[in-house]
Design a protein around this motif. Structure first.
Motif, PDB file in Angstrom:
ATOM      1  N   SER A 129       0.935  -1.059   0.116  1.00 23.03           N
ATOM      2  CA  SER A 129       0.049   0.022  -0.002  1.00 23.03           C
ATOM      3  C   SER A 129       0.821   1.321   0.153  1.00 23.03           C
ATOM      4  N   PRO A 130       0.212   2.333  -0.453  1.00 21.76           N
ATOM      5  CA  PRO A 130       1.285   3.685  -0.249  1.00 21.76           C
ATOM      6  C   PRO A 130       1.741   3.975   1.079  1.00 21.76           C
ATOM      7  N   GLU A 131       1.270   3.643   2.040  1.00 19.86           N
ATOM      8  CA  GLU A 131       1.804   3.794   3.360  1.00 19.86           C
ATOM      9  C   GLU A 131       3.016   3.077   3.720  1.00 19.86           C
ATOM     10  N   VAL A 132       2.896   1.876   3.204  1.00 17.79           N
ATOM     11  CA  VAL A 132       4.152   0.820   3.334  1.00 17.79           C
ATOM     12  C   VAL A 132       5.200   1.503   2.394  1.00 17.79           C
ATOM     13  N   ARG A 133       4.778   1.942   1.191  1.00 16.41           N
ATOM     14  CA  ARG A 133       5.879   1.863   0.222  1.00 16.41           C
ATOM     15  C   ARG A 133       6.816   3.154   0.542  1.00 16.41           C
ATOM     16  N   ARG A 134       6.029   4.157   1.271  1.00 16.55           N
ATOM     17  CA  ARG A 134       6.737   5.357   1.588  1.00 16.55           C
ATOM     18  C   ARG A 134       7.719   5.215   2.671  1.00 16.55           C
ATOM     19  N   GLN A 135       7.547   3.832   3.395  1.00 13.74           N
ATOM     20  CA  GLN A 135       8.518   3.626   4.461  1.00 13.74           C
ATOM     21  C   GLN A 135       9.534   2.462   4.084  1.00 13.74           C
ATOM     22  N   LEU A 136       9.629   2.082   2.739  1.00 16.50           N
ATOM     23  CA  LEU A 136      10.741   0.979   2.325  1.00 16.50           C
ATOM     24  C   LEU A 136      11.997   1.826   2.426  1.00 16.50           C
ATOM     25  N   GLY A 137      13.151   0.693   2.649  1.00 17.66           N
ATOM     26  CA  GLY A 137      14.220   1.140   2.531  1.00 17.66           C
ATOM     27  C   GLY A 137      14.958   1.200   3.903  1.00 17.66           C
ATOM     28  N   HIS A 138      16.202   1.761   4.074  1.00 14.76           N
ATOM     29  CA  HIS A 138      17.099   1.648   5.324  1.00 14.76           C
ATOM     30  C   HIS A 138      16.621   2.697   6.319  1.00 14.76           C
ATOM     31  N   ARG A 139      16.523   2.441   7.466  1.00 16.20           N
ATOM     32  CA  ARG A 139      16.506   3.415   8.708  1.00 16.20           C
ATOM     33  C   ARG A 139      17.434   3.078   9.863  1.00 16.20           C
ATOM     34  N   LEU A 140      17.809   3.978  10.516  1.00 18.05           N
ATOM     35  CA  LEU A 140      18.576   3.729  11.753  1.00 18.05           C
ATOM     36  C   LEU A 140      18.030   4.172  13.031  1.00 18.05           C
ATOM     37  N   SER A 141      17.841   3.514  13.940  1.00 19.75           N
ATOM     38  CA  SER A 141      17.369   3.817  15.256  1.00 19.75           C
ATOM     39  C   SER A 141      18.459   3.688  16.057  1.00 19.75           C
ATOM     40  N   SER A 142      18.519   5.018  17.183  1.00 18.47           N
ATOM     41  CA  SER A 142      19.390   4.812  18.135  1.00 18.47           C
ATOM     42  C   SER A 142      18.638   5.469  19.293  1.00 18.47           C
ATOM     43  N   GLY A 143      18.422   4.759  20.422  1.00 17.59           N
ATOM     44  CA  GLY A 143      17.725   5.286  21.510  1.00 17.59           C
ATOM     45  C   GLY A 143      17.942   4.749  22.712  1.00 17.59           C
ATOM     46  N   LEU A 144      17.381   5.413  23.949  1.00 20.05           N
ATOM     47  CA  LEU A 144      17.535   4.912  25.268  1.00 20.05           C
ATOM     48  C   LEU A 144      15.939   4.423  25.537  1.00 20.05           C
ATOM     49  N   LYS A 145      16.071   3.530  26.378  1.00 20.96           N
ATOM     50  CA  LYS A 145      14.753   2.720  27.013  1.00 20.96           C
ATOM     51  C   LYS A 145      14.840   2.609  28.592  1.00 20.96           C
ATOM     52  N   TYR A 146      13.864   3.145  29.098  1.00 19.93           N
ATOM     53  CA  TYR A 146      13.765   2.912  30.500  1.00 19.93           C
ATOM     54  C   TYR A 146      12.551   2.268  30.792  1.00 19.93           C
ATOM     55  N   ALA A 147      12.641   1.335  31.690  1.00 15.47           N
ATOM     56  CA  ALA A 147      11.473   0.270  32.090  1.00 15.47           C
ATOM     57  C   ALA A 147      11.383   0.235  33.614  1.00 15.47           C
ATOM     58  N   PHE A 148      10.203   0.553  33.988  1.00 16.86           N
ATOM     59  CA  PHE A 148       9.881   0.334  35.533  1.00 16.86           C
ATOM     60  C   PHE A 148       9.037  -0.743  35.771  1.00 16.86           C
ATOM     61  N   LYS A 149       9.161  -1.770  36.590  1.00 20.66           N
ATOM     62  CA  LYS A 149       8.183  -2.843  36.813  1.00 20.66           C
ATOM     63  C   LYS A 149       8.159  -3.299  38.252  1.00 20.66           C
ATOM     64  N   ILE A 150       7.019  -3.515  38.664  1.00 19.32           N
ATOM     65  CA  ILE A 150       6.703  -3.872  40.009  1.00 19.32           C
ATOM     66  C   ILE A 150       5.598  -4.994  39.891  1.00 19.32           C
ATOM     67  N   ASP A 151       5.938  -6.090  40.353  1.00 23.56           N
ATOM     68  CA  ASP A 151       4.906  -7.336  40.285  1.00 23.56           C
ATOM     69  C   ASP A 151       4.724  -8.211  41.814  1.00 23.56           C
ATOM     70  N   GLN A 152       3.544  -7.679  42.436  1.00 22.07           N
ATOM     71  CA  GLN A 152       3.301  -8.279  43.735  1.00 22.07           C
ATOM     72  C   GLN A 152       2.050  -9.271  43.771  1.00 22.07           C
ATOM     73  N   ARG A 153       2.087  -9.692  42.547  1.00 20.83           N
ATOM     74  CA  ARG A 153       1.079 -10.947  42.352  1.00 20.83           C
ATOM     75  C   ARG A 153       1.740 -12.587  42.755  1.00 20.83           C
ATOM     76  N   ASP A 154       0.812 -13.209  43.245  1.00 22.60           N
ATOM     77  CA  ASP A 154       1.279 -14.181  43.818  1.00 22.60           C
ATOM     78  C   ASP A 154       1.935 -15.429  42.787  1.00 22.60           C
ATOM     79  N   SER A 155       1.355 -14.974  41.720  1.00 20.91           N
ATOM     80  CA  SER A 155       1.940 -15.922  40.466  1.00 20.91           C
ATOM     81  C   SER A 155       1.618 -15.244  39.230  1.00 20.91           C
ATOM     82  N   PRO A 156       2.763 -15.277  38.120  1.00 25.78           N
ATOM     83  CA  PRO A 156       2.587 -14.380  37.054  1.00 25.78           C
ATOM     84  C   PRO A 156       1.794 -15.110  35.995  1.00 25.78           C
ATOM     85  N   LEU A 157       1.655 -16.693  36.327  1.00 22.82           N
ATOM     86  CA  LEU A 157       0.747 -17.655  35.125  1.00 22.82           C
ATOM     87  C   LEU A 157      -0.514 -17.539  35.802  1.00 22.82           C
TER      88      LEU A 157
END
Length: 522
Positions: free
Chosen positions: A269-297
């Motif tokens: 589609s036109p939206e996809v064709r506009r983004q074809l090619g090479h792209r560089l991404s350089s970034g920082l990711k910060y994650a915060f997580k707290i899990d007080q459940r007795d089981s994740p499953l």
């Protein structure tokens, strides 16, 4: 215990034979009497010593239960570390143990230190014992740490499901543990998805590095993914990920990716064709997580919260992507008591938006957008707004018609194969899930249980000035909803669900389907 000293008669060897025989007989009787008396004395002294030890121990334990018994660590003795550096073990437990000022605190510190060493995943066993310190230093203790090291090399081979692309993946992994004695873990992974995906990656992690007191990691990866059927592009990614900081609930990483999008079918589609090619991404990711459940499953009580912020565009290059991506997850479980029933609620939200000059008129990068499907349970997942039961992979949200070739005719009844699913910039999901034990004992012992659920979600576009057309009324009218029930089979590695899903509401070009759907979560 030594027997009390006794005096023996002094017999002269020059006496007559009769007297000599008599003296020998009398002397033997006295020796037997002495030995019998010594044994009785030893037995009495041993019993007295045992009573004394019991009294001392009883007094010590009574003191422990009524007051804090002061103590300080004199020495930490490490045994069994044939390859692991003693400095690594000391750096992990020294502060924990030496901060204890009482016997009670030291016992708790020893348990926590054991857990810290076990988390390194390089020891088969960790045993910590507390011993008395030197006699000349009363009120001190020595801590003895005995470890048993794991085999440094291990491998894994298996076939795993990839629900997001409706395929199975053959994966082989080789892991090296503690190769240099610093708790370092090296791993190499190869995965092949029967013509749809190929992944090669290798990485290393260390719990500490010199004066840095938190874990560090690095990983290099190569990924090839085929999205031609769903979004008319193939994706190749070469990436480098560095774990910069990890402590408690916080994690900071740096990610550098070189991504290439191609369209061998020439049907994008036109939206996809506009983004074809090479792209560089350089970034920082910060994650915060707290899990007080007795089981994740199978959570039956407690809550969990996760937030991930990704800021991309740190590399000054015209082909470098610039965007901000935010995800938030909240889960809450309430126990109901009967049949281990529990009610789980959850809500997830996320957005992605470009930044920089003219960002209001720019489009977000398709591979970084949000996509939803029903291939993973929203109860377990804390990975953003990605799950809603009843929908196929990339089965809802914004879509654009594919290019139609001259040999093809336009089908008035367009289906999902005639459009490219391009994802959304704003994503919202919520769910309610009631889980309960089944009446059969054999199923309860295996952990197999049932659940009833209802969920809703929405994907909207914000970029390319689409935010101007967004309103609360439009959001409410475009929510997709589904409900159903199913059977949950938990395993040691993942949770499998067989659900009957009824799609209550969906939009044009969505791929929702009422019927049986399988999902896998870990």
């Amino acid at each position: 215990m030594e027997a009390p000293a006794q005096s023996f008669p002094d017999y002269n060897e020059s006496s007559s034979n009769g007297n000599k025989d008599q003296s020998e007989e009398i002397g033997q009787d006295e020796v037997d009497e002495y030995e019998n008396g010594g044994e009785e004395s030893n037995s009495l002294n041993a019993e007295s010593g045992l009573r004394t030890d019991r009294d001392v121990l009883g007094s010590f334990f009574r003191r422990l239960s009524t007051e804090q018994v002061p103590v300080r660590v004199h020495d930490i003795i490490i045994q069994g570390n044939n390859k692991t550096k003693s400095s690594l073990i000391e750096s992990l437990v020294d502060e924990i143990l030496r901060n204890a000022t009482s016997v009670q605190q030291l016992a708790g510190a020893a348990r926590y230190a054991t857990m810290q060493l076990e988390n390194l995943d390089i020891f088969d066993s960790v045993i910590i014992t507390l011993d008395a310190g030197p006699r000349e230093l009363p009120g001190t203790a020595n801590v003895v740490i005995v470890v048993s090291e794991k085999n440094p090399l291990s491998g894994d081979f298996g076939i795993y499901t990839k629900p997001e692309v409706k395929s199975w993946t053959l994966e082989a992994a080789l892991k090296g543990k503690n190769l240099f004695g610093y708790g370092d873990i090296w791993d190499t992974l190869v995965g092949y998805g029967w013509g749809q995906s190929l992944e090669l990656s290798t990485g290393v992690s260390v719990p500490r590095f010199k004066s840095i007191s938190y874990p560090l990691s690095a990983r290099i990866s190569l990924l090839s993914q085929d999205w031609l059927k769903l979004s008319s592009y193939k994706e190749q990614v070469m990436g480098l990920s560095l774990g910069l900081f990890s402590s408690g609930n916080h994690n900071v990483s740096y990610n550098l990716n070189w991504r290439t999008l191609t369209d061998p079918s020439q049907m994008a589609s036109p939206e996809v064709r506009r983004q074809l090619g090479h792209r560089l991404s350089s970034g920082l990711k910060y994650a915060f997580k707290i899990d007080q459940r007795d089981s994740p499953l199978r959570p039956t009580r407690g809550f969990a919260f996760a937030s991930t912020t990704h800021i991309c565009g740190l590399y000054p290059d015209i082909r470098s992507l610039r965007f901000v991506r935010q995800e938030v997850d909240l889960r809450y479980a309430i126990p109901l008591g009967l049949y281990r029933a529990s009610l789980n609620f959850g809500i997830s939200a996320g957005f992605i938006f470009p930044w920089g000059d003219g960002f209001l008129n720019k489009s977000s990068y398709i591979p970084e957008r949000f996509f939803m499907d029903g291939t993973a349970s929203p109860v377990c997942s804390l990975k953003g707004p990605t799950s809603i039961f009843g929908f196929k992979p990339r089965g809802l949200g914004p879509a654009e018609p594919k290019r139609v070739s001259r040999d093809d005719s336009i089908n008035a009844n367009s289906d999902s194969s005639s459009v490219d699913h391009i994802g959304g910039d704003l994503a919202l999901t919520c769910f309610a899930d009631l889980s309960f034990d089944l009446p059969l004992k054999v199923l309860q012992n295996a952990g197999i249980h049932g659940h009833i659920f209802a969920c809703a979600g929405n994907l909207s576009k914000l970029t390319d000035n689409a935010y101007k057309e967004l309103s609360l009324q439009k959001l409410r009218n475009t929510f997709r909803t589904s409900a159903g029930f199913g059977l949950i089979v938990p395993t040691r590695l993942f949770r499998m669900e067989a659900n009957y899903c009824y799609v209550v509401r969906q939009q044009e070009h969505d791929s929702g389907k009422t019927g049986i759907q399988f999902s896998f979560s870990s």
